[in-house]
Design a protein around this motif. Structure first.
Motif, PDB file in Angstrom:
ATOM      1  N   ILE A  28       0.829  -1.192   0.000  1.00 17.76           N
ATOM      2  CA  ILE A  28       0.000   0.000   0.000  1.00 17.76           C
ATOM      3  C   ILE A  28       0.874   1.257   0.000  1.00 17.76           C
ATOM      4  CG2 ILE A  28      -1.807   1.260   1.239  1.00 17.76           C
ATOM      5  CD1 ILE A  28      -2.655  -1.546   0.200  1.00 17.76           C
ATOM      6  N   SER A  29       0.571   2.146  -0.938  1.00 15.12           N
ATOM      7  CA  SER A  29       1.182   3.471  -0.967  1.00 15.12           C
ATOM      8  C   SER A  29       0.090   4.482  -0.664  1.00 15.12           C
ATOM      9  CB  SER A  29       1.791   3.773  -2.339  1.00 15.12           C
ATOM     10  OG  SER A  29       2.189   5.136  -2.399  1.00 15.12           O
ATOM     11  N   THR A  30       0.087   4.990   0.575  1.00 16.44           N
ATOM     12  CA  THR A  30      -0.912   5.996   0.904  1.00 16.44           C
ATOM     13  C   THR A  30      -0.594   7.311   0.196  1.00 16.44           C
ATOM     14  OG1 THR A  30       0.257   6.550   2.951  1.00 16.44           O
ATOM     15  CG2 THR A  30      -1.569   4.981   3.117  1.00 16.44           C
ATOM     16  N   ALA A  32       0.450   7.716  -2.889  1.00 15.85           N
ATOM     17  CA  ALA A  32      -0.082   7.661  -4.259  1.00 15.85           C
ATOM     18  C   ALA A  32      -1.520   7.135  -4.299  1.00 15.85           C
ATOM     19  CB  ALA A  32       0.796   6.771  -5.128  1.00 15.85           C
ATOM     20  N   LYS A  33      -2.016   6.688  -3.145  1.00 14.81           N
ATOM     21  CA  LYS A  33      -3.351   6.080  -3.045  1.00 14.81           C
ATOM     22  C   LYS A  33      -3.474   4.877  -3.981  1.00 14.81           C
ATOM     23  CE  LYS A  33      -5.731  10.258  -1.594  1.00 14.81           C
ATOM     24  NZ  LYS A  33      -6.839  11.163  -1.846  1.00 14.81           N
ATOM     25  N   LEU A  34      -2.397   4.031  -3.969  1.00 17.06           N
ATOM     26  CA  LEU A  34      -2.345   2.847  -4.819  1.00 17.06           C
ATOM     27  C   LEU A  34      -2.023   1.608  -4.000  1.00 17.06           C
ATOM     28  CD1 LEU A  34      -0.283   4.230  -7.838  1.00 17.06           C
ATOM     29  CD2 LEU A  34      -2.739   3.754  -7.792  1.00 17.06           C
ATOM     30  N   ALA A  35      -2.476   0.459  -4.510  1.00 23.11           N
ATOM     31  CA  ALA A  35      -2.163  -0.843  -3.917  1.00 23.11           C
ATOM     32  C   ALA A  35      -1.494  -1.685  -4.994  1.00 23.11           C
ATOM     33  CB  ALA A  35      -3.427  -1.524  -3.419  1.00 23.11           C
ATOM     34  N   TYR A  36      -0.241  -2.086  -4.736  1.00 27.03           N
ATOM     35  CA  TYR A  36       0.527  -2.899  -5.679  1.00 27.03           C
ATOM     36  C   TYR A  36       0.370  -4.372  -5.301  1.00 27.03           C
ATOM     37  CZ  TYR A  36       2.691   1.520  -6.911  1.00 27.03           C
ATOM     38  OH  TYR A  36       2.892   2.811  -7.331  1.00 27.03           O
ATOM     39  N   ALA A  52      -6.277   1.541  -7.608  1.00 30.47           N
ATOM     40  CA  ALA A  52      -6.512   2.726  -6.789  1.00 30.47           C
ATOM     41  C   ALA A  52      -7.204   2.323  -5.493  1.00 30.47           C
ATOM     42  CB  ALA A  52      -7.368   3.723  -7.550  1.00 30.47           C
ATOM     43  N   LEU A  53      -6.760   2.916  -4.405  1.00 33.22           N
ATOM     44  CA  LEU A  53      -7.415   2.691  -3.121  1.00 33.22           C
ATOM     45  C   LEU A  53      -8.742   3.452  -3.098  1.00 33.22           C
ATOM     46  CD1 LEU A  53      -4.466   3.241  -0.606  1.00 33.22           C
ATOM     47  CD2 LEU A  53      -5.420   1.062  -1.361  1.00 33.22           C
ATOM     48  N   THR A  54      -9.743   2.848  -2.493  1.00 31.70           N
ATOM     49  CA  THR A  54     -10.988   3.572  -2.281  1.00 31.70           C
ATOM     50  C   THR A  54     -10.744   4.620  -1.197  1.00 31.70           C
ATOM     51  OG1 THR A  54     -11.784   2.113  -0.533  1.00 31.70           O
ATOM     52  CG2 THR A  54     -12.351   1.508  -2.828  1.00 31.70           C
ATOM     53  N   GLN A  55     -11.635   5.571  -1.077  1.00 36.23           N
ATOM     54  CA  GLN A  55     -11.482   6.599  -0.049  1.00 36.23           C
ATOM     55  C   GLN A  55     -11.480   5.983   1.346  1.00 36.23           C
ATOM     56  OE1 GLN A  55     -10.672   9.726  -0.660  1.00 36.23           O
ATOM     57  NE2 GLN A  55     -10.553  10.195   1.509  1.00 36.23           N
ATOM     58  N   ASP A  56     -12.342   4.991   1.569  1.00 30.81           N
ATOM     59  CA  ASP A  56     -12.384   4.313   2.873  1.00 30.81           C
ATOM     60  C   ASP A  56     -11.077   3.585   3.166  1.00 30.81           C
ATOM     61  OD1 ASP A  56     -14.949   5.222   3.358  1.00 30.81           O
ATOM     62  OD2 ASP A  56     -15.915   3.339   2.758  1.00 30.81           O
ATOM     63  N   ALA A  60      -8.399   4.483   6.178  1.00 28.54           N
ATOM     64  CA  ALA A  60      -8.002   3.448   7.142  1.00 28.54           C
ATOM     65  C   ALA A  60      -6.485   3.290   7.179  1.00 28.54           C
ATOM     66  CB  ALA A  60      -8.671   2.125   6.798  1.00 28.54           C
ATOM     67  N   TRP A  61      -5.839   3.226   6.027  1.00 25.29           N
ATOM     68  CA  TRP A  61      -4.382   3.076   5.983  1.00 25.29           C
ATOM     69  C   TRP A  61      -3.688   4.335   6.474  1.00 25.29           C
ATOM     70  CZ3 TRP A  61      -1.617  -1.071   5.934  1.00 25.29           C
ATOM     71  CH2 TRP A  61      -2.156  -2.251   5.428  1.00 25.29           C
ATOM     72  N   HIS A  62      -4.229   5.494   6.142  1.00 26.22           N
ATOM     73  CA  HIS A  62      -3.633   6.747   6.590  1.00 26.22           C
ATOM     74  C   HIS A  62      -3.703   6.838   8.118  1.00 26.22           C
ATOM     75  CE1 HIS A  62      -2.036  10.718   6.008  1.00 26.22           C
ATOM     76  NE2 HIS A  62      -2.978  11.204   6.809  1.00 26.22           N
ATOM     77  N   ALA A  63      -4.805   6.385   8.689  1.00 26.26           N
ATOM     78  CA  ALA A  63      -4.945   6.393  10.152  1.00 26.26           C
ATOM     79  C   ALA A  63      -3.935   5.441  10.794  1.00 26.26           C
ATOM     80  CB  ALA A  63      -6.377   6.007  10.541  1.00 26.26           C
ATOM     81  N   LYS A  64      -3.726   4.252  10.189  1.00 27.50           N
ATOM     82  CA  LYS A  64      -2.734   3.299  10.717  1.00 27.50           C
ATOM     83  C   LYS A  64      -1.346   3.894  10.656  1.00 27.50           C
ATOM     84  CE  LYS A  64      -4.988  -1.031   9.465  1.00 27.50           C
ATOM     85  NZ  LYS A  64      -4.852  -2.262   8.673  1.00 27.50           N
ATOM     86  N   LYS A  65      -1.041   4.568   9.548  1.00 27.73           N
ATOM     87  CA  LYS A  65       0.286   5.160   9.356  1.00 27.73           C
ATOM     88  C   LYS A  65       0.538   6.269  10.382  1.00 27.73           C
ATOM     89  CE  LYS A  65       3.008   7.337   5.732  1.00 27.73           C
ATOM     90  NZ  LYS A  65       2.995   7.849   4.372  1.00 27.73           N
TER      91      LYS A  65
END
Length: 67
Positions: A28-30, A32-36, A52-56, A60-65
């Motif tokens: 996960i790249s928060t 770039a909002k991408l998932a490889y 592309a990551l969904t907004q949700d 969620a990932w941004h909060a974890k980071k």
């Protein structure tokens, strides 16, 4: 996937650090909002292969980071 390898990998778009989602087998790249995808233990670090990551998911990932 080897956790030590993750320390060397960065997002090819933003050069930002990545986080691993073991359940979905993605990096996960928060930034770039991408998932490889990770296929057979090998990260596929191509922008064309990323989803592309969904907004949700992003929130969620941004909060974890941030925690």
């Amino acid at each position: 996937m080897d956790k030590q390898l993750l320390t060397f990998l960065v997002c090819p778009v933003t050069k930002a650090p990545l986080q691993i989602d073991n359940e979905k087998q993605e990096l996960i790249s928060t930034a770039a909002k991408l998932a490889y995808p990770v296929r057979d233990g090998i990260p596929v670090m191509l922008e064309d292969e990323a989803r592309a990551l969904t907004q949700d998911e992003f929130e969620a990932w941004h909060a974890k980071k941030s925690s």
